[in-house]
Design a protein around this motif. Sequence first.
Motif, PDB file in Angstrom:
ATOM      1  N   GLU A  89       0.832  -1.204   0.000  1.00  0.00           N
ATOM      2  CA  GLU A  89       0.000   0.000   0.000  1.00  0.00           C
ATOM      3  C   GLU A  89       0.870   1.259   0.000  1.00  0.00           C
ATOM      4  OE1 GLU A  89      -3.357   2.045   2.871  1.00  0.00           O
ATOM      5  OE2 GLU A  89      -3.080  -0.127   2.931  1.00  0.00           O
ATOM      6  N   LYS A  90       1.953   1.239   0.792  1.00  0.00           N
ATOM      7  CA  LYS A  90       2.866   2.385   0.810  1.00  0.00           C
ATOM      8  C   LYS A  90       3.542   2.555  -0.545  1.00  0.00           C
ATOM      9  CE  LYS A  90       3.891   2.020   5.726  1.00  0.00           C
ATOM     10  NZ  LYS A  90       4.908   1.659   6.721  1.00  0.00           N
ATOM     11  N   ASP A  91       3.998   1.429  -1.123  1.00  0.00           N
ATOM     12  CA  ASP A  91       4.634   1.501  -2.445  1.00  0.00           C
ATOM     13  C   ASP A  91       3.653   2.003  -3.494  1.00  0.00           C
ATOM     14  OD1 ASP A  91       6.965   0.584  -1.362  1.00  0.00           O
ATOM     15  OD2 ASP A  91       6.692  -1.493  -2.021  1.00  0.00           O
ATOM     16  N   ASN A  92       2.402   1.586  -3.383  1.00  0.00           N
ATOM     17  CA  ASN A  92       1.377   1.985  -4.342  1.00  0.00           C
ATOM     18  C   ASN A  92       1.130   3.492  -4.277  1.00  0.00           C
ATOM     19  OD1 ASN A  92      -0.580   1.793  -6.292  1.00  0.00           O
ATOM     20  ND2 ASN A  92      -2.168   1.090  -4.880  1.00  0.00           N
ATOM     21  N   LYS A  93       1.151   4.065  -3.073  1.00  0.00           N
ATOM     22  CA  LYS A  93       0.954   5.520  -2.949  1.00  0.00           C
ATOM     23  C   LYS A  93       2.072   6.282  -3.644  1.00  0.00           C
ATOM     24  CE  LYS A  93      -1.734   5.565   1.312  1.00  0.00           C
ATOM     25  NZ  LYS A  93      -1.758   5.954   2.725  1.00  0.00           N
ATOM     26  N   HIS A  94       3.318   5.821  -3.464  1.00  0.00           N
ATOM     27  CA  HIS A  94       4.450   6.487  -4.106  1.00  0.00           C
ATOM     28  C   HIS A  94       4.384   6.348  -5.622  1.00  0.00           C
ATOM     29  CE1 HIS A  94       6.314   7.435  -0.327  1.00  0.00           C
ATOM     30  NE2 HIS A  94       6.329   6.165   0.047  1.00  0.00           N
ATOM     31  N   LEU A  95       4.025   5.135  -6.085  1.00  0.00           N
ATOM     32  CA  LEU A  95       3.928   4.929  -7.529  1.00  0.00           C
ATOM     33  C   LEU A  95       2.790   5.736  -8.128  1.00  0.00           C
ATOM     34  CD1 LEU A  95       4.593   1.099  -7.834  1.00  0.00           C
ATOM     35  CD2 LEU A  95       6.087   2.955  -8.566  1.00  0.00           C
ATOM     36  N   SER A  96       1.714   5.888  -7.374  1.00  0.00           N
ATOM     37  CA  SER A  96       0.586   6.659  -7.862  1.00  0.00           C
ATOM     38  C   SER A  96       0.972   8.126  -8.057  1.00  0.00           C
ATOM     39  CB  SER A  96      -0.577   6.540  -6.873  1.00  0.00           C
ATOM     40  OG  SER A  96      -1.657   7.306  -7.295  1.00  0.00           O
ATOM     41  N   LYS A  97       1.700   8.694  -7.101  1.00  0.00           N
ATOM     42  CA  LYS A  97       2.149  10.086  -7.244  1.00  0.00           C
ATOM     43  C   LYS A  97       3.080  10.229  -8.447  1.00  0.00           C
ATOM     44  CE  LYS A  97       1.807  11.516  -2.441  1.00  0.00           C
ATOM     45  NZ  LYS A  97       2.530  11.967  -1.247  1.00  0.00           N
ATOM     46  N   LEU A  99       3.209   8.344 -11.104  1.00  0.00           N
ATOM     47  CA  LEU A  99       2.433   8.170 -12.330  1.00  0.00           C
ATOM     48  C   LEU A  99       1.669   9.439 -12.686  1.00  0.00           C
ATOM     49  CD1 LEU A  99       1.563   6.166 -14.528  1.00  0.00           C
ATOM     50  CD2 LEU A  99      -0.335   5.519 -13.049  1.00  0.00           C
ATOM     51  N   TRP A 100       1.093  10.117 -11.703  1.00  0.00           N
ATOM     52  CA  TRP A 100       0.379  11.356 -11.974  1.00  0.00           C
ATOM     53  C   TRP A 100       1.319  12.441 -12.499  1.00  0.00           C
ATOM     54  CZ3 TRP A 100      -4.470  12.216 -12.885  1.00  0.00           C
ATOM     55  CH2 TRP A 100      -5.424  11.356 -12.379  1.00  0.00           C
ATOM     56  N   TRP A 101       2.504  12.514 -11.941  1.00  0.00           N
ATOM     57  CA  TRP A 101       3.479  13.495 -12.432  1.00  0.00           C
ATOM     58  C   TRP A 101       3.879  13.195 -13.877  1.00  0.00           C
ATOM     59  CZ3 TRP A 101       4.957  18.124 -11.064  1.00  0.00           C
ATOM     60  CH2 TRP A 101       4.723  18.541  -9.756  1.00  0.00           C
TER      61      TRP A 101
END
Length: 126
Positions: A89-97, A99-101
Amino acid sequence: MGEKADVYLIDNFRNTHPVPSRDKIESGRATKDNPPGGGEDMEKQYVTKEELKTLDTKIDGKLNTMSATIDGKLNTMSATINGRFDGLEKDNKHLSKLLWWLMGIVSAGVVLPLLALALKILFPKI
C-alpha cells in the motif's frame, strides 16, 4: 380380466401355518454361532463402554491440540500477509504520485504543442 383370483380364508391359513408362541422364539444369544460373552474374537473387535469413553476423550484431546496448532499457524500467516499488504500500500501511494506526475508532463508536452498549432490555424495572422 376374465379370471378371478383365488380367495383364501384367513382361518384356513392359520390352521396350516401356525404362529409360534412367544416361548418358542429364541433370542439367538445361546447358539453356538454366538456364545455368551462374545467368545475369543470379541476382545479383538469390540470395546466396552468405558474403553470407548476413554478413547473418545483421547481423540478429543488430540483434535483440540491439532486445532490449536492449525489456528496458531493461520494467525501467523495472516499477520505475515497483512504486513506484506501494508508494504504494498505504501509503495502503491508512491507509484501513484509518480504516475500522476508523468501523465502531467506527457500531457503538457502533447497538449501545449497541439494547442499552439490550433491557435496558429485559427488565427494565422497573429
